[in-house]
Design an enzyme around this catalytic site. Structure first.
Site, PDB file in Angstrom:
ATOM      1  N   SER A 119       1.340  -0.915  -0.267  1.00 41.84           N
ATOM      2  CA  SER A 119      -0.279  -0.106  -0.080  1.00 41.84           C
ATOM      3  C   SER A 119       0.903   1.257  -0.220  1.00 41.84           C
ATOM      4  CB  SER A 119      -0.898   0.178   1.361  1.00 41.84           C
ATOM      5  OG  SER A 119      -1.804  -0.826   1.187  1.00 41.84           O
ATOM      6  N   HIS A 140      -0.906  -2.752  -6.828  1.00 43.27           N
ATOM      7  CA  HIS A 140      -1.809  -2.155  -6.150  1.00 43.27           C
ATOM      8  C   HIS A 140      -3.024  -1.991  -6.927  1.00 43.27           C
ATOM      9  CE1 HIS A 140      -2.307   1.468  -2.744  1.00 43.27           C
ATOM     10  NE2 HIS A 140      -2.835   0.036  -2.092  1.00 43.27           N
ATOM     11  N   GLU A 152      -3.028   0.144  -9.408  1.00 42.87           N
ATOM     12  CA  GLU A 152      -2.317   1.012  -9.367  1.00 42.87           C
ATOM     13  C   GLU A 152      -0.742   0.761  -9.643  1.00 42.87           C
ATOM     14  OE1 GLU A 152      -1.791   5.888  -6.243  1.00 42.87           O
ATOM     15  OE2 GLU A 152      -1.039   3.431  -5.329  1.00 42.87           O
ATOM     16  N   ASN A 190      -2.672   6.095  -1.374  1.00 42.98           N
ATOM     17  CA  ASN A 190      -2.763   6.644   0.144  1.00 42.98           C
ATOM     18  C   ASN A 190      -1.748   7.715   0.696  1.00 42.98           C
ATOM     19  OD1 ASN A 190      -4.310   4.201   1.160  1.00 42.98           O
ATOM     20  ND2 ASN A 190      -2.634   2.817   0.113  1.00 42.98           N
TER      21      ASN A 190
HETATM   22  C1  LIG Z   1      -5.769   0.748   1.696  1.00 42.70           C
HETATM   23  C2  LIG Z   1      -5.005   1.026   0.469  1.00 42.70           C
HETATM   24  O1  LIG Z   1      -3.576   0.326  -0.127  1.00 42.70           O
HETATM   25  C3  LIG Z   1      -6.161   0.953  -1.041  1.00 42.70           C
HETATM   26  C4  LIG Z   1      -7.487   0.618  -0.354  1.00 42.70           C
HETATM   27  O2  LIG Z   1      -8.146  -0.396  -0.960  1.00 42.70           O
HETATM   28  S1  LIG Z   1      -8.599   1.863  -0.027  1.00 42.70           S
HETATM   29  C5  LIG Z   1     -10.327   1.173   0.049  1.00 42.70           C
HETATM   30  C6  LIG Z   1     -10.719   1.864  -1.321  1.00 42.70           C
HETATM   31  N1  LIG Z   1     -12.172   1.134  -1.090  1.00 42.70           N
HETATM   32  C7  LIG Z   1     -13.349   1.743  -1.259  1.00 42.70           C
HETATM   33  O3  LIG Z   1     -12.364   3.236  -0.952  1.00 42.70           O
HETATM   34  C8  LIG Z   1     -14.128   1.140  -1.163  1.00 42.70           C
HETATM   35  C9  LIG Z   1     -15.295   1.567  -0.277  1.00 42.70           C
HETATM   36  N2  LIG Z   1     -16.990   1.365  -0.137  1.00 42.70           N
HETATM   37  C10 LIG Z   1     -17.423   0.822  -1.675  1.00 42.70           C
HETATM   38  O4  LIG Z   1     -17.355   1.404  -2.097  1.00 42.70           O
HETATM   39  C11 LIG Z   1     -18.444   0.512  -1.511  1.00 42.70           C
HETATM   40  O5  LIG Z   1     -18.765   0.009   0.077  1.00 42.70           O
HETATM   41  C12 LIG Z   1     -18.689  -1.475  -1.087  1.00 42.70           C
HETATM   42  C13 LIG Z   1     -18.905  -1.647  -2.863  1.00 42.70           C
HETATM   43  C14 LIG Z   1     -17.646  -2.084  -0.082  1.00 42.70           C
HETATM   44  C15 LIG Z   1     -19.553  -2.274  -1.079  1.00 42.70           C
HETATM   45  O6  LIG Z   1     -20.740  -1.353  -1.650  1.00 42.70           O
HETATM   46  P1  LIG Z   1     -22.155  -1.247  -1.584  1.00 42.70           P
HETATM   47  O7  LIG Z   1     -23.054  -1.169  -2.424  1.00 42.70           O
HETATM   48  O8  LIG Z   1     -22.339  -1.056   0.446  1.00 42.70           O
HETATM   49  O9  LIG Z   1     -22.655  -3.462  -0.588  1.00 42.70           O
HETATM   50  P2  LIG Z   1     -23.352  -4.153  -1.857  1.00 42.70           P
HETATM   51  O10 LIG Z   1     -24.105  -3.945  -3.045  1.00 42.70           O
HETATM   52  O11 LIG Z   1     -23.733  -5.123  -0.677  1.00 42.70           O
HETATM   53  O12 LIG Z   1     -22.430  -4.577  -2.796  1.00 42.70           O
HETATM   54  C16 LIG Z   1     -21.356  -3.639  -4.451  1.00 42.70           C
HETATM   55  C17 LIG Z   1     -21.351  -5.188  -4.548  1.00 42.70           C
HETATM   56  O13 LIG Z   1     -19.510  -5.082  -4.484  1.00 42.70           O
HETATM   57  C18 LIG Z   1     -19.692  -6.507  -3.923  1.00 42.70           C
HETATM   58  N3  LIG Z   1     -18.577  -7.000  -3.372  1.00 42.70           N
HETATM   59  C19 LIG Z   1     -18.707  -5.910  -1.427  1.00 42.70           C
HETATM   60  N4  LIG Z   1     -18.456  -6.519  -0.385  1.00 42.70           N
HETATM   61  C20 LIG Z   1     -17.668  -7.003  -1.073  1.00 42.70           C
HETATM   62  C21 LIG Z   1     -16.093  -8.097  -0.901  1.00 42.70           C
HETATM   63  N5  LIG Z   1     -16.317  -7.830   0.142  1.00 42.70           N
HETATM   64  N6  LIG Z   1     -15.893  -9.192  -1.946  1.00 42.70           N
HETATM   65  C22 LIG Z   1     -16.247  -8.958  -2.839  1.00 42.70           C
HETATM   66  N7  LIG Z   1     -17.301  -8.350  -3.193  1.00 42.70           N
HETATM   67  C23 LIG Z   1     -17.816  -7.426  -2.883  1.00 42.70           C
HETATM   68  C24 LIG Z   1     -21.176  -7.002  -3.802  1.00 42.70           C
HETATM   69  O14 LIG Z   1     -21.182  -8.170  -4.122  1.00 42.70           O
HETATM   70  C25 LIG Z   1     -22.180  -6.243  -5.229  1.00 42.70           C
HETATM   71  O15 LIG Z   1     -21.485  -6.801  -6.517  1.00 42.70           O
HETATM   72  P3  LIG Z   1     -22.770  -6.302  -7.491  1.00 42.70           P
HETATM   73  O16 LIG Z   1     -22.807  -5.390  -7.587  1.00 42.70           O
HETATM   74  O17 LIG Z   1     -22.203  -7.177  -8.718  1.00 42.70           O
HETATM   75  O18 LIG Z   1     -24.116  -6.589  -6.948  1.00 42.70           O
HETATM   76  N1  LIG Z   2      -6.266  -3.575   3.585  1.00 43.11           N
HETATM   77  C1  LIG Z   2      -6.529  -3.287   2.429  1.00 43.11           C
HETATM   78  O1  LIG Z   2      -7.544  -2.657   1.916  1.00 43.11           O
HETATM   79  C2  LIG Z   2      -5.339  -3.066   1.449  1.00 43.11           C
HETATM   80  C3  LIG Z   2      -4.155  -3.889   1.783  1.00 43.11           C
HETATM   81  N2  LIG Z   2      -2.934  -3.759   0.565  1.00 43.11           N
HETATM   82  C4  LIG Z   2      -1.404  -4.575   1.405  1.00 43.11           C
HETATM   83  O2  LIG Z   2      -1.983  -5.399   0.642  1.00 43.11           O
HETATM   84  C5  LIG Z   2      -0.951  -6.072   1.452  1.00 43.11           C
HETATM   85  C6  LIG Z   2      -2.323  -7.462   2.225  1.00 43.11           C
HETATM   86  O3  LIG Z   2      -3.054  -7.058   2.923  1.00 43.11           O
HETATM   87  P1  LIG Z   2      -4.054  -7.293   4.021  1.00 43.11           P
HETATM   88  O4  LIG Z   2      -4.656  -8.442   2.745  1.00 43.11           O
HETATM   89  O5  LIG Z   2      -5.140  -6.150   4.166  1.00 43.11           O
HETATM   90  O6  LIG Z   2      -3.768  -8.507   5.115  1.00 43.11           O
HETATM   91  P2  LIG Z   2      -4.606  -9.479   5.530  1.00 43.11           P
HETATM   92  O7  LIG Z   2      -4.213  -9.518   7.369  1.00 43.11           O
HETATM   93  O8  LIG Z   2      -5.901  -9.650   5.590  1.00 43.11           O
HETATM   94  O9  LIG Z   2      -3.273 -10.964   4.873  1.00 43.11           O
HETATM   95  C7  LIG Z   2      -2.364 -11.371   4.981  1.00 43.11           C
HETATM   96  C8  LIG Z   2      -2.289 -12.263   5.031  1.00 43.11           C
HETATM   97  O10 LIG Z   2      -0.635 -12.932   4.299  1.00 43.11           O
HETATM   98  C9  LIG Z   2      -0.259 -13.167   5.509  1.00 43.11           C
HETATM   99  N3  LIG Z   2       1.547 -13.521   5.902  1.00 43.11           N
HETATM  100  C10 LIG Z   2       2.330 -12.817   6.345  1.00 43.11           C
HETATM  101  N4  LIG Z   2       3.264 -13.105   6.501  1.00 43.11           N
HETATM  102  C11 LIG Z   2       3.888 -13.663   5.453  1.00 43.11           C
HETATM  103  C12 LIG Z   2       4.278 -14.694   4.186  1.00 43.11           C
HETATM  104  N5  LIG Z   2       5.534 -13.969   4.877  1.00 43.11           N
HETATM  105  N6  LIG Z   2       4.183 -15.481   3.959  1.00 43.11           N
HETATM  106  C13 LIG Z   2       3.007 -15.528   3.675  1.00 43.11           C
HETATM  107  N7  LIG Z   2       1.927 -14.749   3.828  1.00 43.11           N
HETATM  108  C14 LIG Z   2       2.132 -13.888   4.448  1.00 43.11           C
HETATM  109  C15 LIG Z   2      -1.012 -13.569   6.811  1.00 43.11           C
HETATM  110  O11 LIG Z   2      -1.408 -14.597   7.415  1.00 43.11           O
HETATM  111  P3  LIG Z   2      -1.547 -14.349   9.185  1.00 43.11           P
HETATM  112  O12 LIG Z   2      -2.667 -13.771   9.624  1.00 43.11           O
HETATM  113  O13 LIG Z   2      -1.259 -15.795   9.294  1.00 43.11           O
HETATM  114  O14 LIG Z   2      -0.098 -13.624   9.795  1.00 43.11           O
HETATM  115  C16 LIG Z   2      -2.257 -12.964   6.090  1.00 43.11           C
HETATM  116  O15 LIG Z   2      -2.756 -14.247   5.822  1.00 43.11           O
HETATM  117  C17 LIG Z   2      -0.708  -5.252   2.939  1.00 43.11           C
HETATM  118  O16 LIG Z   2       1.080  -4.415   2.232  1.00 43.11           O
HETATM  119  C18 LIG Z   2      -1.376  -4.350   2.496  1.00 43.11           C
HETATM  120  O17 LIG Z   2      -1.018  -2.960   2.603  1.00 43.11           O
HETATM  121  C19 LIG Z   2      -3.374  -2.965  -0.412  1.00 43.11           C
HETATM  122  C20 LIG Z   2      -4.290  -2.638  -0.814  1.00 43.11           C
HETATM  123  C21 LIG Z   2      -5.099  -2.712   0.015  1.00 43.11           C
END
Ligand SMILES: CC(=O)CC(=O)SCCNC(=O)CCNC(=O)[C@H](O)C(C)(C)COP(=O)(O)OP(=O)(O)OC[C@H]1O[C@@H](n2cnc3c(N)ncnc32)[C@H](O)[C@@H]1OP(=O)(O)O
Ligand SMILES: NC(=O)C1=CN([C@@H]2O[C@H](COP(=O)(O)OP(=O)(O)OC[C@H]3O[C@@H](n4cnc5c(N)ncnc54)[C@H](OP(=O)(O)O)[C@@H]3O)[C@@H](O)[C@H]2O)C=CC1
Length: 286
Positions: A119, A140, A152, A190
């Site tokens: 991330s 990403h 990304e 991010n």
């Molecule tokens: C941290 C990082 O490094 C980067 C990141 O990822 S930051 C996070 C980026 N993501 C966001 O910002 C998500 C923001 N949230 C949303 O867009 C919406 O709340 C959401 C898409 C998650 C859910 O939408 P919603 O309208 O509230 O729910 P819902 O109507 O049940 O779902 C919409 C669709 O998403 C799907 N969905 C929801 N949650 C899901 C999940 N966890 N896994 C798979 N599919 C999912 C549903 O099945 C549904 O699919 P269809 O349109 O094909 O029927």
């Molecule tokens: N969460 C998010 O919204 C997003 C996350 N990311 C990035 O994706 C990556 C994963 O995040 P996320 O899926 O949320 O994290 P989770 O904690 O859900 O999953 C990480 C998984 O990796 C496993 N793990 C840890 N160390 C190892 C290793 N050395 N070898 C193999 N498996 C390992 C963990 O096992 P255990 O639980 O047993 O330790 C766990 O099952 C991070 O780099 C995060 O920054 C990117 C985009 C969005």
């Protein structure tokens, strides 16, 4: 080079989603996790996600079966030797990722591309521990992977144009829209999103408003699909904290200091949806 077999490492919320979309695009997927229980949970999560698509009439039962048939759970990392591409999605820690990339560099065939779903961590630094820095790249995905259209793509300092082209084409094959960004802490997604989430946590910490009020303001006032605290729980508070620490350390500006309340929740094991409790409480972590 044609990418046919992908190993996804880390079967958490991101890795399971990446495995699902990769298999849905016709690739053979090897899914590996360090813990067998996490591997099983990852398979259960993606099976549930595919099941939801079947229930909604968006996917035929036979397609679900063939997608699942292309995903092979792997207990051993050595099976990375079969992959043309590895996509790493383990926890957001430079130490864990560099240890893994060193091992992958030894195990994988010379043509194999090593991608990280990090991330925020520098791609260049991860690439530097391998002997193939021109074949290391950031890929990403956004959460939830099956739903969000963006990938990304981040070039490290040495990433070759050829490798960049393969990953861009693959993202498109997975039905995603790739956007190229440069290798700086937090990239674009991010760098912009996480300070907003951190500031929302500060508003709760400082008593400006209750968590529900903060989320309601952003949902109803700014049309965000989730409020920032709900989104933080969805991403994982451990991941949010790691990202803030990387922004703070990497950019050296106090405006990125993580909120003490975020630290406190992580220390307490309140990591959000995945542990059943963060800012809110949840029934299921799947
Ligand atoms: C941290 C990082 O490094 C980067 C990141 O990822 S930051 C996070 C980026 N993501 C966001 O910002 C998500 C923001 N949230 C949303 O867009 C919406 O709340 C959401 C898409 C998650 C859910 O939408 P919603 O309208 O509230 O729910 P819902 O109507 O049940 O779902 C919409 C669709 O998403 C799907 N969905 C929801 N949650 C899901 C999940 N966890 N896994 C798979 N599919 C999912 C549903 O099945 C549904 O699919 P269809 O349109 O094909 O029927
Ligand atoms: N969460 C998010 O919204 C997003 C996350 N990311 C990035 O994706 C990556 C994963 O995040 P996320 O899926 O949320 O994290 P989770 O904690 O859900 O999953 C990480 C998984 O990796 C496993 N793990 C840890 N160390 C190892 C290793 N050395 N070898 C193999 N498996 C390992 C963990 O096992 P255990 O639980 O047993 O330790 C766990 O099952 C991070 O780099 C995060 O920054 C990117 C985009 C969005």
């Amino acid at each position: 080079m044609a990418i046919q077999t992908v190993m996804v490492i880390g079967a958490g919320q991101m890795g399971s989603g990446i495995a699902q979309v990769a298999a849905a695009s016709g690739l053979n997927v090897l899914l590996h996790d360090i813990a067998e229980a996490s591997l099983h949970q990852g398979i259960a999560r993606l099976t549930k996600s595919l099941g939801r698509s079947v229930e909604k009439g968006k996917l035929a039962e036979e397609e679900k079966t063939s997608i699942l048939g292309r995903i092979l759970p792997c207990a051993h990392l050595d099976q990375a030797a079969q992959a043309d591409l590895v996509i790493e999605a383990i926890i957001e820690s430079m130490e864990h990722k560099t240890t893994l990339f060193k091992r992958l560099d030894d195990l994988c065939r010379p043509h194999t591309i090593l991608a990280t779903n990090t991330s925020s961590l520098p791609i260049t630094e991860i690439a530097a521990v391998t002997g193939r820095s021109s074949q290391v790249i950031g890929m990403h995905f956004m959460n939830p992977v099956p739903v969000m259209p963006l990938v990304e793509i981040i070039r490290g300092l040495e990433t070759s144009d050829e490798v960049f082209g393969h990953i861009r084409d693959l993202a498109e094959r997975m039905g995603k829209t790739p956007v190229e960004v440069n290798d700086f802490p937090g990239f674009v997604s991010n760098r912009v999103l996480m300070p907003m989430i951190n500031e929302a946590i500060y508003t709760v910490y400082e008593g400006v408003a209750a968590r529900e009020a903060v989320d309601k303001v952003m949902k109803l006032g700014m049309n965000h699909p989730m409020g920032p605290l709900e989104l933080a729980d969805f991403i994982g508070l451990d991941t949010c904290l790691s990202i803030m620490e990387i922004l703070h350390g990497g950019l050296g500006d106090s405006k990125y200091r993580p909120c003490p309340l975020l630290r406190k929740y992580v220390k307490a094991g309140r990591l959000g949806r995945k542990t059943g409790r963060g800012f809110y409480t949840y029934d299921s972590s799947l």
